[in-house]
Design a protein around this motif. Sequence first.
Motif, PDB file in Angstrom:
ATOM      1  N   HIS A  54     -22.716 -17.657 -21.648  1.00  0.00           N
ATOM      2  CA  HIS A  54     -22.399 -18.178 -20.321  1.00  0.00           C
ATOM      3  C   HIS A  54     -23.293 -19.378 -19.982  1.00  0.00           C
ATOM      4  CE1 HIS A  54     -20.203 -14.361 -19.588  1.00  0.00           C
ATOM      5  NE2 HIS A  54     -19.397 -15.223 -19.004  1.00  0.00           N
ATOM      6  N   VAL A  73     -10.493 -27.020 -18.721  1.00  0.00           N
ATOM      7  CA  VAL A  73     -11.324 -27.300 -19.897  1.00  0.00           C
ATOM      8  C   VAL A  73     -10.458 -27.310 -21.151  1.00  0.00           C
ATOM      9  CG1 VAL A  73     -13.151 -26.336 -21.378  1.00  0.00           C
ATOM     10  CG2 VAL A  73     -13.513 -26.538 -18.905  1.00  0.00           C
ATOM     11  N   LEU A  74      -9.570 -26.344 -21.272  1.00  0.00           N
ATOM     12  CA  LEU A  74      -8.690 -26.308 -22.438  1.00  0.00           C
ATOM     13  C   LEU A  74      -7.800 -27.552 -22.478  1.00  0.00           C
ATOM     14  CD1 LEU A  74      -8.046 -24.590 -24.884  1.00  0.00           C
ATOM     15  CD2 LEU A  74      -6.316 -23.417 -23.541  1.00  0.00           C
ATOM     16  N   PHE A 113     -15.846 -21.962 -26.161  1.00  0.00           N
ATOM     17  CA  PHE A 113     -14.644 -21.482 -25.474  1.00  0.00           C
ATOM     18  C   PHE A 113     -13.952 -20.411 -26.317  1.00  0.00           C
ATOM     19  CE2 PHE A 113     -10.232 -21.562 -24.164  1.00  0.00           C
ATOM     20  CZ  PHE A 113     -10.267 -21.816 -22.802  1.00  0.00           C
ATOM     21  N   LEU A 133     -21.931 -22.309 -21.909  1.00  0.00           N
ATOM     22  CA  LEU A 133     -20.696 -22.834 -21.318  1.00  0.00           C
ATOM     23  C   LEU A 133     -20.987 -23.668 -20.072  1.00  0.00           C
ATOM     24  CD1 LEU A 133     -18.307 -19.784 -21.791  1.00  0.00           C
ATOM     25  CD2 LEU A 133     -17.958 -22.083 -22.721  1.00  0.00           C
ATOM     26  N   HIS A 158     -15.979 -17.234 -26.324  1.00  0.00           N
ATOM     27  CA  HIS A 158     -15.808 -16.571 -25.023  1.00  0.00           C
ATOM     28  C   HIS A 158     -14.458 -15.853 -24.961  1.00  0.00           C
ATOM     29  CE1 HIS A 158     -16.613 -15.982 -20.753  1.00  0.00           C
ATOM     30  NE2 HIS A 158     -15.403 -16.438 -20.462  1.00  0.00           N
ATOM     31  N   LEU A 159     -13.412 -16.523 -25.407  1.00  0.00           N
ATOM     32  CA  LEU A 159     -12.082 -15.912 -25.450  1.00  0.00           C
ATOM     33  C   LEU A 159     -12.080 -14.701 -26.373  1.00  0.00           C
ATOM     34  CD1 LEU A 159      -9.050 -15.926 -24.766  1.00  0.00           C
ATOM     35  CD2 LEU A 159      -8.742 -17.543 -26.656  1.00  0.00           C
ATOM     36  N   ARG A 194     -18.858 -23.848  -8.680  1.00  0.00           N
ATOM     37  CA  ARG A 194     -19.004 -22.524  -9.299  1.00  0.00           C
ATOM     38  C   ARG A 194     -20.447 -22.050  -9.268  1.00  0.00           C
ATOM     39  NH1 ARG A 194     -16.017 -21.123 -14.937  1.00  0.00           N
ATOM     40  NH2 ARG A 194     -16.761 -19.015 -14.676  1.00  0.00           N
ATOM     41  N   ALA A 229     -10.883 -22.718 -16.700  1.00  0.00           N
ATOM     42  CA  ALA A 229     -10.497 -22.399 -18.085  1.00  0.00           C
ATOM     43  C   ALA A 229      -9.303 -23.253 -18.497  1.00  0.00           C
ATOM     44  CB  ALA A 229     -10.178 -20.914 -18.215  1.00  0.00           C
ATOM     45  N   HIS A 274     -12.855 -19.574 -12.082  1.00  0.00           N
ATOM     46  CA  HIS A 274     -12.922 -19.283 -13.518  1.00  0.00           C
ATOM     47  C   HIS A 274     -11.624 -19.670 -14.214  1.00  0.00           C
ATOM     48  CE1 HIS A 274     -12.306 -16.669 -17.057  1.00  0.00           C
ATOM     49  NE2 HIS A 274     -13.590 -16.867 -17.267  1.00  0.00           N
ATOM     50  N   TRP A 275     -10.494 -19.183 -13.707  1.00  0.00           N
ATOM     51  CA  TRP A 275      -9.217 -19.412 -14.389  1.00  0.00           C
ATOM     52  C   TRP A 275      -8.734 -20.854 -14.238  1.00  0.00           C
ATOM     53  CZ3 TRP A 275      -8.256 -16.443 -18.151  1.00  0.00           C
ATOM     54  CH2 TRP A 275      -8.718 -15.126 -18.127  1.00  0.00           C
TER      55      TRP A 275
END
Length: 176
Positions: A87, A20-21, A149, A90, A152-153, A58, A17, A13-14
């Motif tokens: 989800h 993707v960012l 994103f 995403l 979600h954040l 994932r 993240a 996940h992290w």
Amino acid sequence: MPSRFPMASRLLHWTMAAMVLAMLFIGIAMVGSLADYHRLVAIHRPLGILILVLVALRLANRLIRPAPPPLPLDMPGILRLAAHASHALLYTLMVALPLVGWTMLSAAGNPVVLIGAWHLPPLLPPSDALYALLRPLHTVLAFVLFAAFLVHLGAALMHALIFRDGVFQSMVSWRR
């Protein structure tokens, strides 16, 4: 039921993240920089494929691991629906964007260079008409991913700072 996600799920996940960012900002920089365009493209393409591979991992991890922690029982139905829908969106975008990018490059007759001389095969033969369709689609999907994103954040911060219901902790806790 577990009170947090398994370690592999949290790491994926992290990692994703951050990727993707980074990918979204690299994409924006590519559009705005003629001087750095080729260097940014050289990062953007393999990073997109790596995201595609990691999202597949994932999804496989999600299938073989125990169920994720349940949402709080007192969480309103509309928020539960929004959580599941966001989800799904995403995951769909993390699969669709790299595939559309790869297909777009194939339509343009450009290889997807991973490292050095290692290229991915084209997904279809060159087609100017298809490229003209896929290029703006890739951009629109990237903006939708950025919006998803941010939502979600925002939801994660709501769970952490306002609801304080353990949802955020289930993904950030590193203690046993």
